[in-house]
Design a protein around this motif. Structure first.
Motif, mmCIF file in Angstrom:
data_model
loop_
_atom_site.group_PDB
_atom_site.id
_atom_site.type_symbol
_atom_site.label_atom_id
_atom_site.label_comp_id
_atom_site.label_asym_id
_atom_site.label_seq_id
_atom_site.Cartn_x
_atom_site.Cartn_y
_atom_site.Cartn_z
ATOM 1 N N TRP A 94 10.789 40.768 59.152
ATOM 2 C CA TRP A 94 10.850 39.355 58.784
ATOM 3 C C TRP A 94 9.921 39.117 57.601
ATOM 4 O O TRP A 94 8.842 39.683 57.528
ATOM 5 N N ARG A 98 6.341 41.754 56.827
ATOM 6 C CA ARG A 98 5.047 41.484 57.452
ATOM 7 C C ARG A 98 5.156 41.341 58.964
ATOM 8 O O ARG A 98 4.165 41.447 59.661
ATOM 9 N N ASP A 99 6.310 41.092 59.477
ATOM 10 C CA ASP A 99 6.520 40.950 60.919
ATOM 11 C C ASP A 99 7.745 41.784 61.276
ATOM 12 O O ASP A 99 8.810 41.615 60.689
ATOM 13 N N ARG A 152 1.053 38.441 71.171
ATOM 14 C CA ARG A 152 1.124 39.642 70.338
ATOM 15 C C ARG A 152 0.586 39.330 68.959
ATOM 16 O O ARG A 152 0.913 38.304 68.369
ATOM 17 N N THR A 154 0.677 39.860 65.179
ATOM 18 C CA THR A 154 1.517 40.366 64.104
ATOM 19 C C THR A 154 0.629 40.628 62.891
ATOM 20 O O THR A 154 -0.445 40.049 62.772
ATOM 21 N N ALA A 156 0.785 39.559 59.881
ATOM 22 C CA ALA A 156 0.491 38.353 59.105
ATOM 23 C C ALA A 156 -0.573 37.512 59.803
ATOM 24 O O ALA A 156 -1.461 36.965 59.165
ATOM 25 N N ARG A 157 -0.502 37.421 61.121
ATOM 26 C CA ARG A 157 -1.495 36.651 61.858
ATOM 27 C C ARG A 157 -2.849 37.358 61.833
ATOM 28 O O ARG A 157 -3.878 36.719 61.831
ATOM 29 N N ALA A 164 3.360 33.745 59.281
ATOM 30 C CA ALA A 164 4.326 34.566 60.020
ATOM 31 C C ALA A 164 5.281 33.664 60.756
ATOM 32 O O ALA A 164 4.916 32.575 61.198
ATOM 33 N N ARG A 170 12.123 32.449 64.630
ATOM 34 C CA ARG A 170 12.850 33.692 64.769
ATOM 35 C C ARG A 170 13.953 33.618 65.789
ATOM 36 O O ARG A 170 14.769 34.517 65.878
ATOM 37 N N GLY A 174 12.396 37.877 68.689
ATOM 38 C CA GLY A 174 11.038 38.065 68.199
ATOM 39 C C GLY A 174 10.349 39.321 68.653
ATOM 40 O O GLY A 174 9.212 39.528 68.365
#
Length: 175
Positions: A94, A98-99, A152, A154, A156-157, A164, A170, A174
């Motif tokens: 995504w 990044r995800d 979780r 990710t 980006a987070r 994200a 999503r 996801g």
């Protein structure tokens, strides 16, 4: 080639498809990229390929004028290589990578291939145990993550970006 030997291979493939279908049904309920039919077909194909390899080893047509020796794990390696190609198709990124989503489904496809190989080698108890353990991982761990609020992380987070995609953005894919 004995008919009963071939029927054992077909029965093993059917058994593998039932076990793979149980795992695929769980993925289907979660609306994942590979579901019921895909998991059934991967498990069945894996079982058939391994079972067919065993039949070839028993077939007198392939023994003359020289003896064939075969490592059964080479068949399993070939199956896993083919499943890796399918599994890679279920993984997607995504927002520029990044995800990442679909890794659990790819891993479940790998597991049903191994379950199929177990049935092809006639290790039926091992196949059932692997299917039960896989279902436990997919259901109980998912439930406990939601129950205890485990989020979780990710990439980006983790970077503090905050950009994200959320679970709502999503949809249900996801994982």
């Amino acid at each position: 080639m004995q008919l009963m030997d071939q029927l054992w291979v077909v029965g093993g493939a059917a058994y593998a498809m039932v076990l793979g279908g149980a795992i695929g049904f769980e993925r289907e309920l979660k609306n994942r990229p590979a579901g019921f039919r895909t998991h059934m077909l991967v498990a069945g194909a894996s079982s058939l390929l391994v079972g067919m390899g065993q039949l070839v080893m028993m077939d007198p047509r392939f023994r003359l004028p020289f003896m064939i020796t075969m490592d059964p794990m080479r068949l399993v390696e070939a199956v896993i290589g083919g499943v890796a190609f399918i599994g890679a198709g279920t993984i997607f990124a995504w927002r520029g990578g990044r995800d990442v989503a679909g890794i659990t489904t790819a891993a479940s496809l790998l597991m049903v291939a191994v379950i199929g190989a177990c049935t092809g080698l006639r290790y039926h108890v091992l196949a059932v145990a692997a299917a039960v353990l896989t279902l436990l991982v997919l259901t109980v761990l998912n439930w406990s993550e939601r129950r205890f609020g485990i989020k979780r992380m990710t990439p980006a987070r983790a970077e503090g970006d905050g950009d994200a995609p959320s679970d709502q953005t999503r949809g249900r894919r996801g994982e």
